[in-house]
Design an enzyme around this catalytic site. Structure first.
Site, PDB file in Angstrom:
ATOM      1  N   ASP A 112      33.386  45.495  45.903  1.00 12.19           N
ATOM      2  CA  ASP A 112      32.759  45.125  44.491  1.00 12.19           C
ATOM      3  C   ASP A 112      31.331  44.387  44.681  1.00 12.19           C
ATOM      4  O   ASP A 112      30.657  44.626  43.521  1.00 12.19           O
ATOM      5  CB  ASP A 112      33.526  44.270  44.012  1.00 12.19           C
ATOM      6  CG  ASP A 112      35.039  44.976  43.600  1.00 12.19           C
ATOM      7  OD1 ASP A 112      35.270  46.067  43.894  1.00 12.19           O
ATOM      8  OD2 ASP A 112      36.128  44.307  42.867  1.00 12.19           O
ATOM      9  N   CYS A 143      37.959  51.274  37.130  1.00 11.12           N
ATOM     10  CA  CYS A 143      36.789  52.190  37.558  1.00 11.12           C
ATOM     11  C   CYS A 143      37.190  53.518  38.300  1.00 11.12           C
ATOM     12  O   CYS A 143      37.834  53.613  39.131  1.00 11.12           O
ATOM     13  CB  CYS A 143      35.910  51.212  38.252  1.00 11.12           C
ATOM     14  SG  CYS A 143      35.018  50.092  37.325  1.00 11.12           S
ATOM     15  N   ARG A 177      33.674  45.132  30.854  1.00  6.58           N
ATOM     16  CA  ARG A 177      34.825  45.042  31.369  1.00  6.58           C
ATOM     17  C   ARG A 177      35.219  44.101  32.337  1.00  6.58           C
ATOM     18  O   ARG A 177      36.323  43.431  32.447  1.00  6.58           O
ATOM     19  CB  ARG A 177      35.265  46.337  32.532  1.00  6.58           C
ATOM     20  CG  ARG A 177      35.744  47.760  31.761  1.00  6.58           C
ATOM     21  CD  ARG A 177      36.395  48.695  32.791  1.00  6.58           C
ATOM     22  NE  ARG A 177      37.422  48.125  33.829  1.00  6.58           N
ATOM     23  CZ  ARG A 177      37.561  48.299  34.998  1.00  6.58           C
ATOM     24  NH1 ARG A 177      36.849  49.107  35.598  1.00  6.58           N
ATOM     25  NH2 ARG A 177      38.354  47.423  35.686  1.00  6.58           N
ATOM     26  N   ASN A 224      40.063  39.622  38.638  1.00  4.98           N
ATOM     27  CA  ASN A 224      41.263  40.299  39.614  1.00  4.98           C
ATOM     28  C   ASN A 224      42.224  39.143  39.943  1.00  4.98           C
ATOM     29  O   ASN A 224      42.998  39.310  40.554  1.00  4.98           O
ATOM     30  CB  ASN A 224      40.501  40.630  40.823  1.00  4.98           C
ATOM     31  CG  ASN A 224      39.797  41.991  40.814  1.00  4.98           C
ATOM     32  OD1 ASN A 224      39.965  42.569  39.539  1.00  4.98           O
ATOM     33  ND2 ASN A 224      39.038  42.494  41.542  1.00  4.98           N
ATOM     34  N   ARG A 227      41.971  56.980  44.116  1.00  2.00           N
ATOM     35  CA  ARG A 227      42.354  55.756  43.907  1.00  2.00           C
ATOM     36  C   ARG A 227      44.092  55.762  43.922  1.00  2.00           C
ATOM     37  O   ARG A 227      44.670  56.050  42.571  1.00  2.00           O
ATOM     38  CB  ARG A 227      42.054  54.751  42.679  1.00  2.00           C
ATOM     39  CG  ARG A 227      40.569  54.501  42.722  1.00  2.00           C
ATOM     40  CD  ARG A 227      40.097  53.558  41.744  1.00  2.00           C
ATOM     41  NE  ARG A 227      40.606  52.145  42.026  1.00  2.00           N
ATOM     42  CZ  ARG A 227      40.186  51.185  41.100  1.00  2.00           C
ATOM     43  NH1 ARG A 227      39.593  51.555  40.124  1.00  2.00           N
ATOM     44  NH2 ARG A 227      40.818  49.885  41.827  1.00  2.00           N
TER      45      ARG A 227
HETATM   46  C1  LIG Z   1      42.350  44.798  39.545  1.00  2.00           C
HETATM   47  C2  LIG Z   1      42.139  44.585  40.795  1.00  2.00           C
HETATM   48  O1  LIG Z   1      42.299  43.557  41.377  1.00  2.00           O
HETATM   49  N1  LIG Z   1      40.892  45.347  41.313  1.00  2.00           N
HETATM   50  C3  LIG Z   1      40.524  44.965  42.395  1.00  2.00           C
HETATM   51  C4  LIG Z   1      41.642  46.073  43.547  1.00  2.00           C
HETATM   52  O2  LIG Z   1      41.681  47.335  43.187  1.00  2.00           O
HETATM   53  P1  LIG Z   1      43.016  48.042  43.820  1.00  2.00           P
HETATM   54  O3  LIG Z   1      44.033  47.142  44.085  1.00  2.00           O
HETATM   55  O4  LIG Z   1      43.153  49.122  42.949  1.00  2.00           O
HETATM   56  O5  LIG Z   1      42.279  48.305  45.402  1.00  2.00           O
HETATM   57  P2  LIG Z   1      43.195  48.617  46.576  1.00  2.00           P
HETATM   58  O6  LIG Z   1      42.951  47.451  47.279  1.00  2.00           O
HETATM   59  O7  LIG Z   1      44.742  48.916  46.148  1.00  2.00           O
HETATM   60  O8  LIG Z   1      42.655  49.841  47.270  1.00  2.00           O
HETATM   61  C5  LIG Z   1      42.019  49.753  48.566  1.00  2.00           C
HETATM   62  C6  LIG Z   1      42.099  51.373  49.032  1.00  2.00           C
HETATM   63  O9  LIG Z   1      43.384  51.394  49.279  1.00  2.00           O
HETATM   64  C7  LIG Z   1      43.752  52.735  48.827  1.00  2.00           C
HETATM   65  N2  LIG Z   1      45.094  52.754  48.353  1.00  2.00           N
HETATM   66  C8  LIG Z   1      45.462  51.726  47.442  1.00  2.00           C
HETATM   67  C9  LIG Z   1      46.720  51.583  46.906  1.00  2.00           C
HETATM   68  C10 LIG Z   1      47.681  52.449  47.280  1.00  2.00           C
HETATM   69  O10 LIG Z   1      48.721  52.606  46.965  1.00  2.00           O
HETATM   70  N3  LIG Z   1      47.316  53.634  48.189  1.00  2.00           N
HETATM   71  C11 LIG Z   1      45.977  53.609  48.572  1.00  2.00           C
HETATM   72  O11 LIG Z   1      45.774  54.651  49.135  1.00  2.00           O
HETATM   73  C12 LIG Z   1      42.586  52.716  47.565  1.00  2.00           C
HETATM   74  O12 LIG Z   1      42.615  54.312  47.286  1.00  2.00           O
HETATM   75  C13 LIG Z   1      41.197  52.508  47.835  1.00  2.00           C
HETATM   76  O13 LIG Z   1      40.823  53.256  48.830  1.00  2.00           O
HETATM   77  O14 LIG Z   1      40.980  45.819  44.876  1.00  2.00           O
HETATM   78  C14 LIG Z   1      39.763  46.628  45.005  1.00  2.00           C
HETATM   79  C15 LIG Z   1      39.348  46.511  46.450  1.00  2.00           C
HETATM   80  O15 LIG Z   1      39.016  45.112  46.825  1.00  2.00           O
HETATM   81  C16 LIG Z   1      38.682  46.038  44.054  1.00  2.00           C
HETATM   82  O16 LIG Z   1      37.557  46.901  44.318  1.00  2.00           O
HETATM   83  C17 LIG Z   1      39.102  46.009  43.052  1.00  2.00           C
HETATM   84  O17 LIG Z   1      38.195  45.096  42.051  1.00  2.00           O
HETATM   85  C1  LIG Z   2      37.072  48.424  41.066  1.00  2.00           C
HETATM   86  C2  LIG Z   2      37.124  47.304  40.137  1.00  2.00           C
HETATM   87  O1  LIG Z   2      37.825  46.966  39.228  1.00  2.00           O
HETATM   88  P1  LIG Z   2      39.201  47.757  38.778  1.00  2.00           P
HETATM   89  O2  LIG Z   2      40.079  47.807  39.892  1.00  2.00           O
HETATM   90  O3  LIG Z   2      39.719  46.816  37.821  1.00  2.00           O
HETATM   91  O4  LIG Z   2      38.961  49.196  38.288  1.00  2.00           O
HETATM   92  C3  LIG Z   2      36.026  46.448  40.183  1.00  2.00           C
HETATM   93  O5  LIG Z   2      36.170  45.305  39.634  1.00  2.00           O
HETATM   94  O6  LIG Z   2      34.816  46.851  40.617  1.00  2.00           O
END
Ligand SMILES: CC(=O)N[C@H]1[C@@H](OP(=O)(O)OP(=O)(O)OC[C@H]2O[C@@H](n3ccc(=O)[nH]c3=O)[C@H](O)[C@@H]2O)O[C@H](CO)[C@@H](O)[C@@H]1O
Ligand SMILES: C=C(OP(=O)(O)O)C(=O)O
Length: 428
Positions: free
Chosen positions: A315, A122, A407, A26, A127
């Site tokens: 995670d 994932c 992955r 990440n 999301r």
């Molecule tokens: C590539 C990467 O870095 N992936 C990580 C990143 O995913 P990722 O960046 O996708 O996760 P987010 O922190 O954005 O999401 C957290 C929560 O916020 C919500 N949300 C997010 C964005 C948005 O525009 N709107 C919204 O509602 C999502 O649905 C979720 O419920 O952080 C997650 C939470 O620590 C980790 O599990 C993932 O491994």
């Molecule tokens: C949710 C994960 O990754 P990504 O945001 O890349 O799908 C993860 O690393 O568990």
């Protein structure tokens, strides 16, 4: 995807020895996105984890016109983005990993637009990406969606001239914060991002952007200020260690009653997870860049509430569900970030676990001896949890759909085998 990946694990071996913690998935993915913002020179990323998400990111960088060379033995990625020429993130690559969306700021700045045919990652329930889209719009971009002939939705973002403004995340989104910082780095004027994520990987991404010439302050405070600059230059950067990979190896020691030296792991990066594991009976000793970990007493049950950093990382929630199956009493898990992580409970039940699930809360009724079974990795962390369960189970566990595990974790079978585990990876 092309081929089916399986892991076969024969449980019952205690793990001992030294293991190298990989570079952070990440952290490296936003850095590959950042490297595309440099219009001249070559970015050199070191300590790159050799995982499928990085291979997909390299393919995607090439698809948009960059030259990208992944030197797997050296764990080094070299990217020359001077020839960037396509704004399209094609579905066949982009829909296979979440980090694909981190290419958008570079495409907006370098080419004036981004066409997103798919975003992967994932499948963890809903999301959303609204914080990203709303931020880009506040900076002057237009975001439209149309439906392709095959029925897929295609997002088209047109940048115009991106200008700084006041942006926010409703909740501190990890990739949302990274994308807004990158969009602001080359925008006109100053941007304030409120409720920014605090994860160590976000700070590592700020560090590479600062080295590239970006003017960013406030990382780690929740309020990030970015003063736009005219250009960013290519640099060399070493990717931070992967705290989730470290957490999984901590739990591999814990679930087998072993002791391990984790090279590159930092206890502080585990946040509240370190405290929870200590309460379960794990002992830690940080010696410079090596984290020593062992568990030789009865595993105690635990309460876990997932949260943004420094809270308990979502995670690591699946791995600790596997570990708590062996704990001496009931453990309680409340998953607050993703609503689709509990498919793991069905798989662990096939191995003899007793888990009650109610919405995003689970009660793990330990202790239960686990037995080998054929189980499916529904997502990356489900995969790592099932490997842990397999290490502790009697007999053989076969984990299917294990592309997900690949992955995010590099050389899983090799690294665990060197510690004494019986595990093989099969692909056909
Ligand atoms: C590539 C990467 O870095 N992936 C990580 C990143 O995913 P990722 O960046 O996708 O996760 P987010 O922190 O954005 O999401 C957290 C929560 O916020 C919500 N949300 C997010 C964005 C948005 O525009 N709107 C919204 O509602 C999502 O649905 C979720 O419920 O952080 C997650 C939470 O620590 C980790 O599990 C993932 O491994
Ligand atoms: C949710 C994960 O990754 P990504 O945001 O890349 O799908 C993860 O690393 O568990």
């Amino acid at each position: 995807m092309g081929h089916e990946v399986r892991y076969r694990v024969r449980g019952g071996r205690q793990l001992h020895g030294t293991v190298f913690i990989q570079g952070a998935k990440n952290a490296v993915l936003p850095m590959i996105g950042a490297s595309l913002m440099a219009s001249t020179g070559r970015t050199v990323l070191r300590n790159v984890p050799i995982i499928e998400d990085v291979r997909r990111a390299v393919e995607l960088a090439r698809a948009v016109g960059a030259r990208a060379e992944l030197h797997e033995t050296e764990r080094t990625l070299v990217i020359d983005a001077s020839s960037l020429d396509s704004p399209v993130l094609p579905a066949d690559i982009a829909s296979r990993f979440r980090g694909s969306f981190l290419f958008v700021p570079a495409l907006l700045h370098r080419l004036g637009e981004a066409v997103i045919e798919g975003v992967g990652g994932c499948n963890l329930g809903s999301r959303n990406l609204d914080f990203h889209y709303n931020g880009f719009k506040r900076m002057g971009a237009t975001v439209t969606e149309h439906v392709a002939d095959n029925g897929d939705g295609i997002i088209h973002i047109k940048a115009g001239d991106l200008r700084g403004g006041t942006l926010y995340c409703d909740t501190p989104s990890h990739t949302g914060t990274e994308n807004l910082i990158m969009a602001a780095a080359l925008a006109h004027g100053t941007t304030l991002i409120k409720n920014a994520a605090l994860e160590p990987e976000v700070l590592d991404n700020i560090a590479i952007l600062q080295a590239m010439g970006a003017k960013i302050s406030g990382g780690g405070t929740g309020f990030i200020t970015v003063e736009g600059v005219d250009e960013l230059t290519a640099v060399e950067h070493t990717v931070m260690p992967d705290r989730i990979d470290a957490g999984v190896f901590v739990m591999a020691a814990a679930i087998t009653g072993g002791d391990l030296n984790l090279v590159g792991a930092t206890l502080e990066h585990l946040g509240v997870a370190a405290d929870k594991l200590e309460q379960m009976g794990v002992e830690f000793h940080q010696q410079g860049a090596v984290l020593q970990v062992r568990r030789d007493r009865t595993l105690r049950p635990i309460n876990v509430i997932t949260d943004e950093y420094p809270g308990f990382a979502t995670d690591l929630q699946s791995p600790i569900m596997a570990l708590s199956c062996l704990a001496d009493g009931p453990s309680y898990i409340y998953e607050r970030i993703f609503d689709g992580r509990f498919k793991l409970a069905d798989e662990l039940r096939k191995m003899g676990a007793d888990i009650d699930v109610d919405g995003n809360r689970a009660k793990v009724n330990g202790p239960r001896g686990l037995r080998g079974a054929e189980v499916e990795a529904h997502d990356l962390r489900c995969g790592s949890a099932l490997v842990l369960a397999g290490l502790a189970a009697e007999g053989e566990t076969t984990i299917t759909s294990a592309y997900y595990l690949d992955r995010g974790h590099a050389h899983t079978a090799e690294r665990l085998s060197q510690l004494g585990a019986e595990i093989v990876r099969e692909a056909d």
